[in-house]
Design a protein around this motif. Structure first.
Motif, mmCIF file in Angstrom:
data_model
loop_
_atom_site.group_PDB
_atom_site.id
_atom_site.type_symbol
_atom_site.label_atom_id
_atom_site.label_comp_id
_atom_site.label_asym_id
_atom_site.label_seq_id
_atom_site.Cartn_x
_atom_site.Cartn_y
_atom_site.Cartn_z
ATOM 1 N N ASP A 50 9.693 22.680 -11.040
ATOM 2 C CA ASP A 50 9.189 22.651 -9.735
ATOM 3 C C ASP A 50 8.835 24.212 -9.210
ATOM 4 O O ASP A 50 9.513 25.141 -9.464
ATOM 5 N N GLY A 51 7.653 24.421 -8.552
ATOM 6 C CA GLY A 51 7.494 25.622 -7.891
ATOM 7 C C GLY A 51 8.331 26.337 -6.676
ATOM 8 O O GLY A 51 8.235 27.271 -6.478
ATOM 9 N N ALA A 52 8.983 25.360 -6.073
ATOM 10 C CA ALA A 52 9.954 25.581 -4.926
ATOM 11 C C ALA A 52 11.385 25.825 -5.010
ATOM 12 O O ALA A 52 11.989 24.692 -5.448
ATOM 13 N N GLU A 53 12.039 26.834 -5.129
ATOM 14 C CA GLU A 53 13.419 27.135 -5.265
ATOM 15 C C GLU A 53 13.990 25.954 -4.286
ATOM 16 O O GLU A 53 15.152 25.643 -4.491
ATOM 17 N N ALA A 54 13.551 26.009 -2.993
ATOM 18 C CA ALA A 54 14.298 25.563 -1.764
ATOM 19 C C ALA A 54 14.333 23.920 -2.202
ATOM 20 O O ALA A 54 15.251 23.072 -1.947
ATOM 21 N N MET A 55 13.350 23.126 -3.107
ATOM 22 C CA MET A 55 13.352 22.035 -3.462
ATOM 23 C C MET A 55 14.298 21.736 -4.815
ATOM 24 O O MET A 55 15.098 21.042 -4.718
ATOM 25 N N LEU A 56 14.245 22.732 -5.800
ATOM 26 C CA LEU A 56 15.075 22.606 -7.002
ATOM 27 C C LEU A 56 16.521 22.801 -6.445
ATOM 28 O O LEU A 56 17.250 22.431 -7.343
ATOM 29 N N SER A 57 16.802 23.366 -5.495
ATOM 30 C CA SER A 57 18.269 23.777 -5.200
ATOM 31 C C SER A 57 19.013 22.261 -4.760
ATOM 32 O O SER A 57 20.040 21.885 -5.309
ATOM 33 N N HIS A 58 18.081 21.357 -4.248
ATOM 34 C CA HIS A 58 18.786 19.952 -4.146
ATOM 35 C C HIS A 58 18.973 19.380 -5.351
ATOM 36 O O HIS A 58 20.113 18.792 -5.469
ATOM 37 N N ALA A 59 18.054 19.621 -6.403
ATOM 38 C CA ALA A 59 18.145 19.059 -7.665
ATOM 39 C C ALA A 59 19.559 19.508 -8.193
ATOM 40 O O ALA A 59 20.014 18.967 -9.055
ATOM 41 N N ARG A 60 19.390 20.805 -8.174
ATOM 42 C CA ARG A 60 20.634 21.578 -8.939
ATOM 43 C C ARG A 60 21.966 20.980 -8.294
ATOM 44 O O ARG A 60 22.994 20.659 -9.246
ATOM 45 N N CYS A 61 22.115 20.744 -7.045
ATOM 46 C CA CYS A 61 23.252 20.136 -6.219
ATOM 47 C C CYS A 61 23.654 18.870 -6.992
ATOM 48 O O CYS A 61 24.801 18.455 -7.136
ATOM 49 N N ALA A 62 22.448 18.018 -6.749
ATOM 50 C CA ALA A 62 22.814 16.496 -7.588
ATOM 51 C C ALA A 62 23.119 16.848 -9.096
ATOM 52 O O ALA A 62 24.213 15.880 -9.352
ATOM 53 N N LEU A 63 22.669 17.565 -9.718
ATOM 54 C CA LEU A 63 23.259 17.656 -11.296
ATOM 55 C C LEU A 63 24.561 18.076 -11.223
ATOM 56 O O LEU A 63 25.421 17.686 -12.201
ATOM 57 N N GLU A 64 25.003 19.026 -10.200
ATOM 58 C CA GLU A 64 26.526 19.402 -10.095
ATOM 59 C C GLU A 64 27.247 18.471 -10.129
ATOM 60 O O GLU A 64 28.494 18.241 -10.809
ATOM 61 N N GLY A 65 26.951 17.513 -9.334
ATOM 62 C CA GLY A 65 27.859 16.289 -8.996
ATOM 63 C C GLY A 65 27.584 15.120 -10.163
ATOM 64 O O GLY A 65 28.291 14.300 -9.734
ATOM 65 N N ASP A 66 26.883 15.411 -11.227
ATOM 66 C CA ASP A 66 27.084 14.636 -12.191
ATOM 67 C C ASP A 66 27.238 15.194 -13.670
ATOM 68 O O ASP A 66 26.110 15.350 -14.238
ATOM 69 N N PRO A 67 28.406 15.412 -13.864
ATOM 70 C CA PRO A 67 28.470 16.157 -15.233
ATOM 71 C C PRO A 67 28.002 15.789 -16.525
ATOM 72 O O PRO A 67 27.692 16.492 -17.486
ATOM 73 N N ASP A 68 27.915 14.125 -16.486
ATOM 74 C CA ASP A 68 27.444 13.742 -17.681
ATOM 75 C C ASP A 68 26.050 13.915 -18.037
ATOM 76 O O ASP A 68 25.528 14.123 -19.270
ATOM 77 N N LEU A 69 25.060 14.428 -17.079
ATOM 78 C CA LEU A 69 23.765 14.800 -17.238
ATOM 79 C C LEU A 69 23.493 16.108 -17.340
ATOM 80 O O LEU A 69 22.359 16.557 -17.934
ATOM 81 N N ARG A 70 24.632 17.119 -17.041
ATOM 82 C CA ARG A 70 24.305 18.442 -17.050
ATOM 83 C C ARG A 70 23.862 19.048 -18.341
ATOM 84 O O ARG A 70 22.907 19.777 -18.556
ATOM 85 N N GLY A 71 24.093 18.431 -19.301
ATOM 86 C CA GLY A 71 23.756 18.849 -20.678
ATOM 87 C C GLY A 71 22.264 18.483 -21.367
ATOM 88 O O GLY A 71 21.849 18.858 -22.262
ATOM 89 N N ARG A 72 21.877 17.497 -20.496
ATOM 90 C CA ARG A 72 20.770 16.729 -20.528
ATOM 91 C C ARG A 72 19.604 17.337 -19.776
ATOM 92 O O ARG A 72 18.332 16.655 -20.260
#
Ligand SMILES: C[S@@+](CC[C@H](N)C(=O)[O-])C[C@H]1O[C@@H](n2cnc3c(N)ncnc32)[C@H](O)[C@@H]1O
Length: 212
Positions: A66-88
């Motif tokens: 994504d071109g917007a870090e402001a949007m990606l930061s929400h994706a990063r947060c969601a990923l942090e909350g789901d360790p099973d997905l982090r490696g993929r």
């Protein structure tokens, strides 16, 4: 969508209907993706579809840009909350067009609601050709431009009457910026992609589906 307030409003909004439509279209298009499929999600925003896709297809590996870090930061947060997905799931801040696009012969190319953001829609189809392998499954979904301003107003009243003002304006602007199916078909033909199918799949969405 670089403004943190706009990104926050988008990330908090309920797009489950559109996201469900996207995932269902994909399931019909490619009922059994290859094991270990490499997936590219263009314009992933807060990552709702990215994460849902990764949960539904536990073998796949997704690069989501994504071109917007402001949007990606929400994706990063969601990923942090789901360790099973982090490696993929790999999240990258990249604004299209970009010379640092991953050229990995992706098996699956996904994009929801990015096309109308691009001032030059050819960027989408060039990117797809650059990044996906021959035979890759393609699903691009976006809003379809309504016939006139009255039709835009009617959709805003139906789907965003109670939404925060920033989202209502976004939705309205996006409907005006979106393409009609025939315009998308012309874009595809210019890139030798005329075999991909363009369909109206709801009162406000179109999809581009097929194999590269
Ligand atoms: C309407 S949001 C859709 C997000 C996500 N795909 C979804 O379905 O929820 C559009 C996203 O495209 C991103 N975007 C817009 N122009 C872009 C560009 N040129 N390159 C990469 N991302 C872009 C925006 O930052 C935003 O996150």
């Amino acid at each position: 969508m670089d403004d943190p307030a706009q990104a926050h409003a988008y990330a908090e909004a309920d797009f489950s209907e559109a996201n469900g439509l996207f995932l269902d279209r994909f399931a019909r298009l490619d009922p059994s993706p290859p094991t270990g499929a490499r997936v590219l999600d263009l314009g992933c925003g807060p990552g709702d579809i990215t994460l849902a896709f990764a949960r539904r297809y536990p073998d796949c590996h997704i690069t989501a840009i994504d071109g917007a870090e402001a949007m990606l930061s929400h994706a990063r947060c969601a990923l942090e909350g789901d360790p099973d997905l982090r490696g993929r799931i790999r999240l990258e801040c990249l604004r299209l067009p970009s010379s640092s696009l991953p050229r990995e012969g992706f098996d699956i190319l996904l994009s929801n609601s990015l096309l109308h953001h691009l001032s030059d829609p050819d960027v989408m189809w060039r990117t797809l050709r650059h990044c996906a392998r021959p035979g890759a499954t393609v699903l691009v979904m976006d809003l379809a431009r309504p016939a006139d301003a009255d039709a835009v107003d009617a959709l805003v009243a139906t789907y965003a009457a109670d939404a925060p003002e920033v989202l209502r304006n976004d939705f309205r602007n996006s409907l005006f910026a979106a393409y009609e199916p025939a315009e998308v078909e012309a874009q595809l033909r210019r890139h030798g992609l005329g075999h991909l199918r363009v369909q109206e799949i709801s009162d406000r969405h179109l999809s581009v589906e097929g194999r590269l």
